[in-house]
Design a protein around this motif. Structure first.
Motif, short mmCIF file in Angstrom:
data_model
loop_
_atom_site.label_atom_id
_atom_site.label_comp_id
_atom_site.label_asym_id
_atom_site.label_seq_id
_atom_site.Cartn_x
_atom_site.Cartn_y
_atom_site.Cartn_z
N ARG A 94 -19.56 10.04 42.93
CA ARG A 94 -18.21 10.09 42.38
C ARG A 94 -17.49 11.38 42.80
N ASP A 95 -18.19 12.50 42.75
CA ASP A 95 -17.58 13.77 43.13
C ASP A 95 -17.20 13.79 44.60
N ILE A 96 -18.09 13.28 45.45
CA ILE A 96 -17.82 13.27 46.89
C ILE A 96 -16.62 12.39 47.20
N ASP A 97 -16.60 11.20 46.62
CA ASP A 97 -15.51 10.27 46.91
C ASP A 97 -14.18 10.83 46.42
N ALA A 98 -14.19 11.45 45.25
CA ALA A 98 -12.95 12.04 44.74
C ALA A 98 -12.45 13.15 45.66
N ALA A 99 -13.38 13.95 46.19
CA ALA A 99 -12.98 15.01 47.13
C ALA A 99 -12.39 14.42 48.40
N LEU A 100 -13.00 13.35 48.90
CA LEU A 100 -12.48 12.72 50.11
C LEU A 100 -11.06 12.20 49.88
N VAL A 101 -10.82 11.64 48.71
CA VAL A 101 -9.47 11.16 48.39
C VAL A 101 -8.48 12.33 48.37
N ARG A 102 -8.86 13.43 47.74
CA ARG A 102 -7.97 14.59 47.68
C ARG A 102 -7.69 15.15 49.07
N ASP A 160 -19.71 2.17 43.53
CA ASP A 160 -19.03 3.41 43.90
C ASP A 160 -19.56 3.98 45.22
N GLU A 161 -20.87 3.83 45.45
CA GLU A 161 -21.45 4.33 46.70
C GLU A 161 -20.91 3.57 47.89
N GLY A 175 -31.87 5.82 54.08
CA GLY A 175 -31.18 5.03 53.07
C GLY A 175 -29.78 5.52 52.82
N GLY A 176 -29.52 5.95 51.57
CA GLY A 176 -28.20 6.45 51.23
C GLY A 176 -27.75 7.61 52.07
#
Length: 369
Positions: free
Chosen positions: A39-47, A100-101, A125-126
């Protein structure tokens, strides 16, 4: 300068000289991804995508063991074992983590700015999902890249089947069914990476990215080592054709050479159901038109895996009890039926991931005023 994470966070987010850096920060767990990290990574990418002060993104990991060894599979094991909560399995914590991933994986793939991923050490994997869909993918002499899911009763996800299905010949099928690890040369030959930089040169590469451009940093890459895997294309391509896993194993044994027999032995230690479903997934991914389409398919398969006894058993044997003696159900490839495989691809109705439908809606609406 700092972004939003603290020094004690499992993921550190910083912006410095035009580069937004994602640093996975769980070195004792080889930077395994938790839901909060995703969640933190994706939010940063959006910003950062809309931030004019950020011209590129760098993805890296702390510690010497690797970028990322995958997701938090113990949490997945506990969730699948208890089957807690309403609307199982689509309403589970694991289902939300995967949702989310996979959205994050899709975002990385279609990002509007260059993303540079340092695939140093273990990338599994991830870890593949967070790096191998990036714009520029760097491997080192320490890189060990793999999709090991069939060994824990799971199926390659995070867009892994999309990448595996697009390797030269049947290399991807071999990697998926045996869980073999790729070296730096193998990863570039298979299309999982682009460039090679020795570990000792990574600091200079990162500094060049900050002080110049992506192209400036790429001027520091070294020749890619040869791929032992690519050199084995002849027997790999001959053995891994078709849609029947048992026939693949038979062809490997009939080939007779040590590498082929070892591959057959490896496949027969994996979850028979996972092997059969993975083979179907790869063939479907090869026919897909986009990564998002494959991620939608992988989400259906992943949800079905939560209700499969092999996922709990595989994680138990490999990670929880560590006895390395999984008891698969069914125990042999010949016992896996077509209907057994079909159920993994059943539509989820309102619980679909919906990446392709979301993309279609965006196109149909056109630019917004």
């Amino acid at each position: 300068m700092s972004d939003t994470a603290t020094e004690n966070s499992d993921v550190l987010l910083t912006v410095d000289r035009g580069v937004g850096t994602v640093t996975l920060n769980r070195p004792r767990a080889i930077n395994a991804l938790s839901h909060a990290m995703v969640r933190d990574i994706d939010a940063a990418l959006v910003r950062w995508e809309d931030d004019p002060s950020v011209r590129a993104v760098l993805i890296t990991g702390n510690g010497e063991r690797g970028l990322c060894a995958g997701g938090d599979i113990v949490a997945i094991h506990d969730d699948a074992k208890t089957k807690a909560g309403e609307n199982w399995p689509t309403g589970s914590a694991t289902a939300q983590f995967w949702r989310d991933e996979y959205v994050m994986n899709s975002r990385i793939n279609r990002y509007g700015k260059p993303i540079v991923a340092l695939m140093d050490g273990a990338v599994m994997g991830g870890g593949v999902g967070i790096s191998a869909h990036a714009t520029v993918r760097i491997v080192t002499e320490k890189s060990k890249v793999a999709m090991p899911e069939v060994g824990i009763g799971f199926v390659p996800d995070v867009g892994g089947t999309y990448l595996l299905a697009r390797t030269p010949g049947e290399i991807g099928t071999h990697l998926a069914l045996t869980t073999a690890r790729m070296t730096a040369g193998d990863a570039v030959a298979a299309g999982f990476a682009d460039h090679y930089v020795p570990t000792e040169d990574l600091p200079a590469f990162v500094e060049a990215l900050h002080t110049g451009t992506v192209d400036t940093a790429l001027s520091l890459v070294s020749p890619v080592p040869e791929s032992a895997l690519a050199a084995q294309r002849e027997w790999i391509d001959a053995a891994y054709t078709g849609d029947d896993a048992a026939s693949i194993v038979a062809r490997l044994r009939a080939d007779g050479r040590d590498e082929a027999v070892a591959a057959a032995d490896a496949i027969e230690t994996k979850s028979p159901t996972s092997v059969a479903v993975t083979l179907r997934s790869l063939r479907r991914a090869a026919a897909a038109s986009s990564l998002d389409e494959v991620l939608d398919d992988e989400y259906r398969v992943s949800i079905a895996c939560l209700d499969s006894p092999d996922l709990v058993e595989g994680i138990r044997a490999q990670v929880v009890d560590k006895d390395r003696q999984p008891r698969w159900t069914p125990a042999h490839l010949d016992d896996v039926t077509t209907s057994d495989v079909d159920r993994f691809f059943a539509p989820l109705g309102d619980a679909e991931l919906g990446l392709t439908s979301a993309a279609a809606d965006s196109v149909s609406k056109g630019p917004q005023s």
